[in-house]
Design an enzyme around this catalytic site. Sequence first.
Site, PDB file in Angstrom:
ATOM      1  N   TYR A  36     -14.643   7.346 -11.868  1.00 17.22           N
ATOM      2  CA  TYR A  36     -14.442   6.008 -11.274  1.00 17.22           C
ATOM      3  C   TYR A  36     -14.979   4.935 -12.228  1.00 17.22           C
ATOM      4  O   TYR A  36     -14.295   3.959 -12.549  1.00 17.22           O
ATOM      5  CB  TYR A  36     -15.185   5.986  -9.942  1.00 17.22           C
ATOM      6  CG  TYR A  36     -15.226   4.680  -9.209  1.00 17.22           C
ATOM      7  CD1 TYR A  36     -14.059   3.999  -8.875  1.00 17.22           C
ATOM      8  CD2 TYR A  36     -16.443   4.138  -8.787  1.00 17.22           C
ATOM      9  CE1 TYR A  36     -14.113   2.815  -8.159  1.00 17.22           C
ATOM     10  CE2 TYR A  36     -16.502   2.961  -8.072  1.00 17.22           C
ATOM     11  CZ  TYR A  36     -15.331   2.298  -7.767  1.00 17.22           C
ATOM     12  OH  TYR A  36     -15.396   1.135  -7.048  1.00 17.22           O
TER      13      TYR A  36
ATOM     14  N   ASP B 114       0.876  -1.175   0.000  1.00 12.14           N
ATOM     15  CA  ASP B 114       0.000   0.000   0.000  1.00 12.14           C
ATOM     16  C   ASP B 114       0.914   1.226   0.000  1.00 12.14           C
ATOM     17  O   ASP B 114       2.132   1.091   0.120  1.00 12.14           O
ATOM     18  CB  ASP B 114      -0.904  -0.017   1.255  1.00 12.14           C
ATOM     19  CG  ASP B 114      -2.231   0.704   1.002  1.00 12.14           C
ATOM     20  OD1 ASP B 114      -2.187   1.828   0.457  1.00 12.14           O
ATOM     21  OD2 ASP B 114      -3.289   0.146   1.323  1.00 12.14           O
TER      22      ASP B 114
HETATM   23  N1  SER Z   1     -18.736   1.280  -3.027  1.00 15.23           N
HETATM   24  C1  SER Z   1     -18.334   1.872  -4.271  1.00 15.23           C
HETATM   25  C2  SER Z   1     -18.514   3.341  -4.260  1.00 15.23           C
HETATM   26  O1  SER Z   1     -19.492   3.789  -3.688  1.00 15.23           O
HETATM   27  C3  SER Z   1     -19.112   1.285  -5.406  1.00 15.23           C
HETATM   28  O2  SER Z   1     -18.455   0.194  -5.895  1.00 15.23           O
HETATM   29  O3  SER Z   1     -17.734   4.029  -4.828  1.00 15.23           O
END
Ligand code: SER
Length: 309
Positions: free
Chosen positions: A140, A33
């Site tokens: 993301y 990490d």
């Molecule tokens: N738990 C994640 C998020 O909220 C979704 O994969 O970004």
Amino acid sequence: MVRILITGSNGQVGSEIIEFLKKTTDCNILATDITQPKEQVEGVQYEYMDVKERVLVESIFKKFKPENVYHLAAILSATGEKDPVVTHNVNSTGTINILSACVTNGVQRAFIPSTIGVYGPETPKENAPVDNYSLPTTMYGITKVTSEMLFKYYHSRYNLDVRSVRYPGLISYKVEPTAGTTDFSVDMIKHAAMGKKYTCYLKSDTRLPMMYMPDAMSNTMKLMYQDTVKRRVYNFMSYSTSPGEMEEIIRNRIPNFQVEYAPDYRQAIAESWPASINIEDSVNDWGFNCKFDLEKTIDDMLDHYTSPA
Ligand code: SER
């Protein structure tokens, strides 16, 4: 003894995988990490590794010679929106660096999670199909769609046995999540257990796919221990729930629990995702199954916070 390298080992999933592997497998773990672990697990080696640094990644793989890899280092949805370039570098470049190091160092099997964040506003809201609807609007999601495509590429071009699952919101207490859109679930239960009022950043009726960590771990390992798999990426989900539904269940147990709703930028992220996703392939191909429904999850979490082991 299987040699296992983990990235993002201090995170919500990393910390649980180390514990699970230690209990269930005869293994030699290198946990990596960019931060120091809060607690070190006995028998695990720890090392600094930034997945963005290709030369460093290659040298650590060459030195440790892992047979299995769990690449968990990633920036999640909420933090991901703050700096798209950093998110791209960690999630996409980091992933290709790991995949490439797996190939050059003869790794037998790699696990790299994906997410419900690969879906977008055009995805059917209920029972979202596994294929053909990955058109995310978050950074993301974009990096995770890219990663899923890289898994298929590395598998077909280099025969790398890389396996992935789209995790829903994961509810857990060991290392609490702090960077995602689904984190309200953990935060709400924790506030309730501590007798505090909770201010929720999503609207009360925003439903999302969720799952309790013990089920996420057992199913992840079940997938990893299959000799062969039909798909590179599988969907995971136990239940679809909303802050309002969780509030009601908690209030049945803690009658004076109070929640206020103050939606912020995370509302738009949540609304771009489906409320439930299709898990048929996971069930049919290798027997995905969950022990915890929402009520059992909440009870187990409350037990942990009120009487920690
Ligand atoms: N738990 C994640 C998020 O909220 C979704 O994969 O970004």
